[in-house]
Design a protein around this motif. Sequence first.
Motif, PDB file in Angstrom:
ATOM      1  N   ARG A 147     -16.138   6.519   2.847  1.00 44.42           N
ATOM      2  CA  ARG A 147     -17.319   5.656   2.949  1.00 44.42           C
ATOM      3  C   ARG A 147     -17.050   4.259   2.365  1.00 44.42           C
ATOM      4  N   VAL A 148     -15.908   4.098   1.644  1.00 45.31           N
ATOM      5  CA  VAL A 148     -15.590   2.818   1.003  1.00 45.31           C
ATOM      6  C   VAL A 148     -15.014   1.847   2.029  1.00 45.31           C
ATOM      7  N   PRO A 149     -15.654   0.692   2.272  1.00 41.92           N
ATOM      8  CA  PRO A 149     -15.105  -0.277   3.236  1.00 41.92           C
ATOM      9  C   PRO A 149     -13.843  -0.942   2.696  1.00 41.92           C
ATOM     10  N   LEU A 150     -12.965  -1.358   3.612  1.00 41.58           N
ATOM     11  CA  LEU A 150     -11.702  -1.983   3.223  1.00 41.58           C
ATOM     12  C   LEU A 150     -11.944  -3.211   2.339  1.00 41.58           C
ATOM     13  N   ALA A 151     -12.984  -3.992   2.661  1.00 39.42           N
ATOM     14  CA  ALA A 151     -13.274  -5.212   1.889  1.00 39.42           C
ATOM     15  C   ALA A 151     -13.498  -4.897   0.419  1.00 39.42           C
ATOM     16  N   LEU A 152     -14.118  -3.745   0.149  1.00 41.87           N
ATOM     17  CA  LEU A 152     -14.400  -3.343  -1.232  1.00 41.87           C
ATOM     18  C   LEU A 152     -13.112  -2.963  -1.960  1.00 41.87           C
ATOM     19  N   LYS A 153     -12.228  -2.238  -1.258  1.00 39.13           N
ATOM     20  CA  LYS A 153     -10.935  -1.864  -1.846  1.00 39.13           C
ATOM     21  C   LYS A 153     -10.107  -3.105  -2.170  1.00 39.13           C
ATOM     22  N   VAL A 154     -10.074  -4.035  -1.220  1.00 35.05           N
ATOM     23  CA  VAL A 154      -9.293  -5.262  -1.385  1.00 35.05           C
ATOM     24  C   VAL A 154      -9.856  -6.099  -2.532  1.00 35.05           C
ATOM     25  N   PHE A 155     -11.192  -6.219  -2.594  1.00 33.81           N
ATOM     26  CA  PHE A 155     -11.832  -7.012  -3.650  1.00 33.81           C
ATOM     27  C   PHE A 155     -11.519  -6.444  -5.029  1.00 33.81           C
ATOM     28  N   LEU A 156     -11.648  -5.125  -5.186  1.00 32.09           N
ATOM     29  CA  LEU A 156     -11.367  -4.501  -6.482  1.00 32.09           C
ATOM     30  C   LEU A 156      -9.896  -4.632  -6.853  1.00 32.09           C
ATOM     31  N   THR A 157      -9.007  -4.433  -5.863  1.00 27.76           N
ATOM     32  CA  THR A 157      -7.572  -4.536  -6.141  1.00 27.76           C
ATOM     33  C   THR A 157      -7.186  -5.951  -6.549  1.00 27.76           C
ATOM     34  N   ALA A 158      -7.648  -6.958  -5.786  1.00 31.68           N
ATOM     35  CA  ALA A 158      -7.341  -8.353  -6.112  1.00 31.68           C
ATOM     36  C   ALA A 158      -7.919  -8.733  -7.465  1.00 31.68           C
ATOM     37  N   LEU A 159      -9.156  -8.307  -7.719  1.00 29.46           N
ATOM     38  CA  LEU A 159      -9.811  -8.565  -8.999  1.00 29.46           C
ATOM     39  C   LEU A 159      -9.003  -7.980 -10.159  1.00 29.46           C
ATOM     40  N   ALA A 160      -8.553  -6.730 -10.006  1.00 31.24           N
ATOM     41  CA  ALA A 160      -7.815  -6.062 -11.077  1.00 31.24           C
ATOM     42  C   ALA A 160      -6.442  -6.686 -11.303  1.00 31.24           C
ATOM     43  N   VAL A 161      -5.785  -7.114 -10.211  1.00 32.03           N
ATOM     44  CA  VAL A 161      -4.462  -7.752 -10.338  1.00 32.03           C
ATOM     45  C   VAL A 161      -4.595  -9.084 -11.081  1.00 32.03           C
TER      46      VAL A 161
END
Length: 385
Positions: A147-161
């Motif tokens: 149910r998690v959209p790709l945009a959400l995964k990318v946003f969290l990953t970029a934010l964490a990096v």
Amino acid sequence: MKKTIKRLYKSDLFTDFFENEKSSGLILIGCTLISLLLANSIFSTQYLHTWHMKVGTESLEYWINDGLMTIFFLLIGLELEREIYIGELSKIKEALLPIFAALGGMIIPAGIYLFFNYGTATQSGAGIPMATDIAFALGVLSLLGNRVPLALKVFLTALAVIDDLGAILVIAIFYTKTIFWSNLAIAFGIMLFLFILNRMKVYKLLPYLIGGVIMWYFMLNSGVHATITGVLLAFVIPFEDGSKSSISYKLQHFLHKPVAFIILPIFALANTAIVLGSDIVETLSLDYSKGIILGLVLGKPLGIALFSFMAVSIGLCKLPKGLNWKKVIGVGFLGGIGFTMSIFVTLLAFNDHHIINNAKFIILLSSLTAGCIGFMLLKHNLKKK
């Protein structure tokens, strides 16, 4: 055609990175529980002694934190380099949202911590609630399934990096005490030599790895935290075009599993051997405990959401398709999962073993709380597919 190939490589590595990080997050939860159980069992003395036994001149825990974690920072550096060249940070308009979110997620928690601790013996812990644990955050996000959209995964990953980069800068600037300039000069001299090899298009990995080990040795003896070597080395290793034939891609791809499934679990086992006392309620009332709890559980989501809203409101960027403000707030709470980096900063910020032990427990409690709130908010706001 070239751009299409780059996008494919970018997608492959992102998927690989996400899958390994989310699996690692689940393993870290298991390792943390095992470590806590052993540290508070009849085997406590033997278990604690294992991590404090001498290996050469230092303890096993020291070599894990200053040696093995350098490899973790090397992977973070390679991921950051890829994001800057061909990833989510390659276009400034797209990069601004996670950059602002990360800045808010560092500034507000540090401010909250200092509100309670400024002028006290524990004010040096301001960097503790600034960090986000990529593995744990993605691990919790993965529990929500498809149910998690790709945009959400990318946003969290970029934010964490970006958050990790901020933590690295904080460590380098604020947690360096005595500097031995000769050793530091040699370390940077080696880095300059490796950079020259890069510009000369030397695309063999071995010289960079050998140079990196020597650079790590001199950095270790310079007063600057040795793990910084990992990030510096990442940026002198040739990126080329980022394709699967580049040494940067090969090294990053190779390091994913050892870091996710060996190095971070060992770090978790070594650094969560926390003996829980009977004074937990008293511990929660201490100033540094308040700073960590409120910094991670409230400061992180507040800073991430507020700075993201400011950036969008003034027209610097816009929310990607698939994101809304409720989801950003949910991601903000996942950003409050500090764990690895927060514990790492704790070890640098404090010298008192009792304070370190208490701070680790508070970090675990705060990370668990923030993670549960983030999970429930996102579960409520994400539609099932």
